[in-house]
Design a protein around this motif. Structure first.
Motif, PDB file in Angstrom:
ATOM      1  N   ASP A  83       0.833  -1.218   0.000  1.00 25.65           N
ATOM      2  CA  ASP A  83       0.000   0.000   0.000  1.00 25.65           C
ATOM      3  C   ASP A  83       0.854   1.249   0.000  1.00 25.65           C
ATOM      4  OD1 ASP A  83      -2.185  -1.567   0.003  1.00 25.65           O
ATOM      5  OD2 ASP A  83      -2.527  -1.447   2.187  1.00 25.65           O
ATOM      6  N   GLY A 128      -5.061  10.229   1.017  1.00 31.68           N
ATOM      7  CA  GLY A 128      -6.261   9.402   1.057  1.00 31.68           C
ATOM      8  C   GLY A 128      -7.421   9.950   0.258  1.00 31.68           C
ATOM      9  N   SER A 135      -9.909  10.256  -2.479  1.00 32.80           N
ATOM     10  CA  SER A 135     -10.254   9.338  -3.560  1.00 32.80           C
ATOM     11  C   SER A 135     -11.237   9.949  -4.556  1.00 32.80           C
ATOM     12  CB  SER A 135     -10.851   8.058  -2.982  1.00 32.80           C
ATOM     13  OG  SER A 135     -12.005   8.347  -2.217  1.00 32.80           O
ATOM     14  N   ARG A 150     -19.241   6.248   4.002  1.00 37.31           N
ATOM     15  CA  ARG A 150     -17.842   6.443   3.666  1.00 37.31           C
ATOM     16  C   ARG A 150     -17.344   7.757   4.266  1.00 37.31           C
ATOM     17  NH1 ARG A 150     -15.865   7.036  -2.554  1.00 37.31           N
ATOM     18  NH2 ARG A 150     -17.615   8.504  -2.447  1.00 37.31           N
ATOM     19  N   SER A 204     -16.034  11.317   4.642  1.00 41.77           N
ATOM     20  CA  SER A 204     -15.992  12.442   3.702  1.00 41.77           C
ATOM     21  C   SER A 204     -16.061  13.735   4.475  1.00 41.77           C
ATOM     22  CB  SER A 204     -17.150  12.364   2.701  1.00 41.77           C
ATOM     23  OG  SER A 204     -18.398  12.410   3.385  1.00 41.77           O
ATOM     24  N   ASP A 252     -10.066   8.170   2.047  1.00 41.06           N
ATOM     25  CA  ASP A 252      -9.823   6.784   2.445  1.00 41.06           C
ATOM     26  C   ASP A 252      -8.945   6.789   3.690  1.00 41.06           C
ATOM     27  OD1 ASP A 252     -11.285   5.910   0.292  1.00 41.06           O
ATOM     28  OD2 ASP A 252      -9.524   5.656  -1.009  1.00 41.06           O
TER      29      ASP A 252
END
Length: 627
Positions: A11, A56, A58, A111, A113, A133
């Motif tokens: 990663d 992170g 996305s 998710r 945000s 993320d």
């Protein structure tokens, strides 16, 4: 543990590769950001830079405020569009007017945000939402907080650009408003429609760099050119004028503005515009229809020479200016027409409203009026002549003084009901009594002389004395008659109409002086005062009714007996006296009562009865006006 370490290393390697690629693209993004003119291009470059700086990141979107709410301006990556969860986060931030973070806890179903509103002049003009993320759930809050901070630092680019766009839009609107107001002021300086239209066309031509501006209005469904810039007079049959009128008809018929040459994807007819452009050496032609209230009333045609095309901004300004000046010019045009034309058009407009759709109240009123007129025309009623009436006795006996004397006693006065033989007044009889006493003494003396002559048998003396005795008897009879006349009595049962001697006790009266008037209580006549405009309708023998003020609830029938052919003036009117007799004479009636009488003439239509005064007035007035 080794497997987990290997995955972590993988990663980190991918994140390093992604950061390295964004680092290589950063100069191009900064260049694109600094050179962007459109808001969408700037937002796209800005989102790419922000996502490269936030670990992170996305997905990201920029939403801008519009009339219907928030709409998408840009998204990163560009192919992903706008996810629903990011839209929800952005709407929450706009509603709460502050930064918002969602999904910061490991057990959250959404998710992670963040969203940040961009506020200018107390208004939310845009919202940035970004999906993050989270690599380490324990550090989720710090990661989201750091992302919000980075977006806040970088939002100045987007804020300044949107503020500049708003300022540019405000400046354009101000320029449009200024141009419109100047043109309106130019039009209002002129009273007549022709000069106002000419001034408006010339001003539009100068202000917007047009070769020619024409203003036309619809007349009987066809556009007629009313003014052409820089042209005081122009022939109505000129080919150019006809072509411009056809172009105006083309725009009005299609109910839209037409710019020629047009784009290939615009489905509008432009044959007339093509002809105008050909006459203008293939210049550009723009026609904007004028819409007033609920209908198109005309159009304005703008022409530019080749090489001077109409910009989109200019077309919008001309559309707005035409919309503003259309009602003013139309009002001036309507006010400059002849009065008869205005009256006829107003009548026709009312007829269309009456027969067309809508205006239910007016239709109901018209139907009610038509029903009333029909009822008034077909319905009939008795035509009556109204007149002021007064009741009088058929016989009105006057009681006068039979000789000169003095009033001794008054036993009745006006308003009293008396019977035949009732004493009304007494006159003094002292002189008559003394005179009677003198003649009585004289007669006795003549009787004594008669007896003496009879005893002495003197025939001549007997004849003389006998004549003197007869004279004395005649005088006594005369005096007795005069004494009897001192008692003024009622000749019949009736009502004393006039006369009051109670205030004249001891006063003198002359021979033949009127003392009382008596009318019978059983036989009356009604005296009516008929206006000269209606006397021709009254004939002897007609029937009618009368109501008296003292008995308003009771009607009395009458018959016309006599029409006096002499008029008398009263209250500015000429009145004829008409006498009528009552068919019944109740005891409640008294001479002198006043009221209103109605004489029945014949049956006529109601409209004839109602309009009779107007018709009579018109006949007299027209007779007086005619030579």
């Amino acid at each position: 543990m080794a497997k987990l370490t290997q995955n972590d290393d993988t990663d980190e390697a991918q994140a390093g590769a992604s950061g390295h690629s964004l680092t290589l693209l950063a100069p191009a993004l900064w260049k694109r950001l600094s050179e962007a003119q459109a808001s969408e291009d700037l937002a796209t470059a800005w989102l790419a830079l922000q996502c490269s700086m936030i670990p992170g990141a996305s997905q990201a979107i920029v939403l801008v405020g519009s009339a219907g709410g928030l709409s998408l301006l840009s998204a990163w990556p560009e192919a992903d569009g706008a996810p629903d969860d990011l839209k929800v986060t952005g709407e929450m931030a706009a509603q709460e007017r502050r930064a918002v973070a969602r999904g910061a806890t490991p057990d959250s179903p959404v998710r992670p945000s963040v969203a940040l509103p961009i506020i200018v002049d107390e208004a939310v003009i845009a919202v940035t939402a970004m999906a993050i993320d989270i690599a380490r759930p324990a550090e989720a809050k710090d990661t989201l907080r750091a992302a919000i901070r980075q977006i806040q630092w970088g939002s100045a680019w987007l804020r300044d650009h949107l503020r500049a766009q708003q300022a540019t839009s405000s400046t354009r609107q101000l320029d449009r408003a200024r141009a419109t107001l100047d043109l309106i002021a130019t039009i209002l300086e002129h009273q007549r429609f022709s000069t106002a239209a000419m001034a408006a066309a010339t001003e539009l031509s100068i202000r917007f760099d047009c070769a020619r501006v024409s203003i036309g209005f619809l007349r009987r469904g066809t556009a007629h050119v009313a003014a052409i810039s820089h042209t005081a007079e122009f022939g109505r049959r000129m080919g150019l004028v006809r072509a411009i009128g056809a172009a105006m008809d083309e725009a009005v018929d299609q109910r839209c503005s037409i710019l020629y040459p047009t784009g290939a994807d615009e489905p509008v007819a432009t044959h007339a515009h093509a002809e105008v452009a050909r006459l203008q050496q293939d210049g550009q032609v723009l026609t904007v229809p004028m819409f007033v209230v609920d209908a198109f009333v005309g159009a304005v045609t703008f022409e530019r020479r080749p090489g001077h095309a109409f910009e989109a901004e200019t077309v919008q300004v001309l559309d707005m200016v035409t919309t503003a000046i259309g009602p003013i010019l139309e009002e001036k045009r309507l006010n400059d027409r002849w009065l008869i034309v205005k009256a006829l058009e107003a009548l026709w407009r009312q007829i269309k409203r009456l027969l067309g759709p809508g205006y239910v109240g007016r239709k109901l009123a018209a139907a009610a009026l038509a029903g009333a007129l029909a009822f008034g025309y077909f319905a009939t009623d008795t035509y009556r002549v109204n007149a002021d009436a007064q009741i009088e006795g058929t016989v009105r006996r006057a009681i006068v003084s039979s000789y000169d004397g003095f009033i001794q006693e008054a036993r009745a006065r006006a308003g009293d009901v008396v019977k035949a033989g009732d004493t009304l007044a007494l006159l003094e009889d002292r002189e008559l009594t003394l005179e009677r006493l003198r003649w009585m003494t004289q007669r006795r003396q003549y009787a004594f002389e008669y007896d003496k002559a009879l005893a002495t048998r003197q025939p001549a003396t007997i004849n003389v004395v006998k004549a003197q005795i007869d004279q004395a008897d005649a005088q006594l009879k005369l005096i007795d008659e005069q004494i009897a006349r001192t008692h003024i009595v009622a000749p019949f049962d009736g009502l004393i109409v006039s006369g009051d001697l109670s205030q004249r006790i001891g006063g003198s009266v002359s021979r033949g002086e009127l003392l009382y008037e008596i009318a019978p209580l059983t036989d009356y006549r009604v005296v009516m005062q008929v206006d000269e405009r209606q006397i021709a309708d009254v004939n002897k023998g007609q029937s009618g009714e009368v109501i008296f003020a003292s008995l308003p609830g009771e009607t009395f029938d009458l018959t016309v007996d006599k029409i006096t052919p002499a008029a008398q003036a009263k209250d500015g009117k000429n009145l004829f006296q008409v006498e009528g007799s009552l068919k019944q004479s109740p005891a409640r009636l008294r001479p002198g009562m006043i009221g209103i009488a109605k004489i029945a003439i014949d049956r006529r239509r109601l409209v004839s009865i109602w309009m009779r005064p107007v018709v009579q007035w018109w006949r007299l007035a027209s007779w007086g006006w005619l030579p």
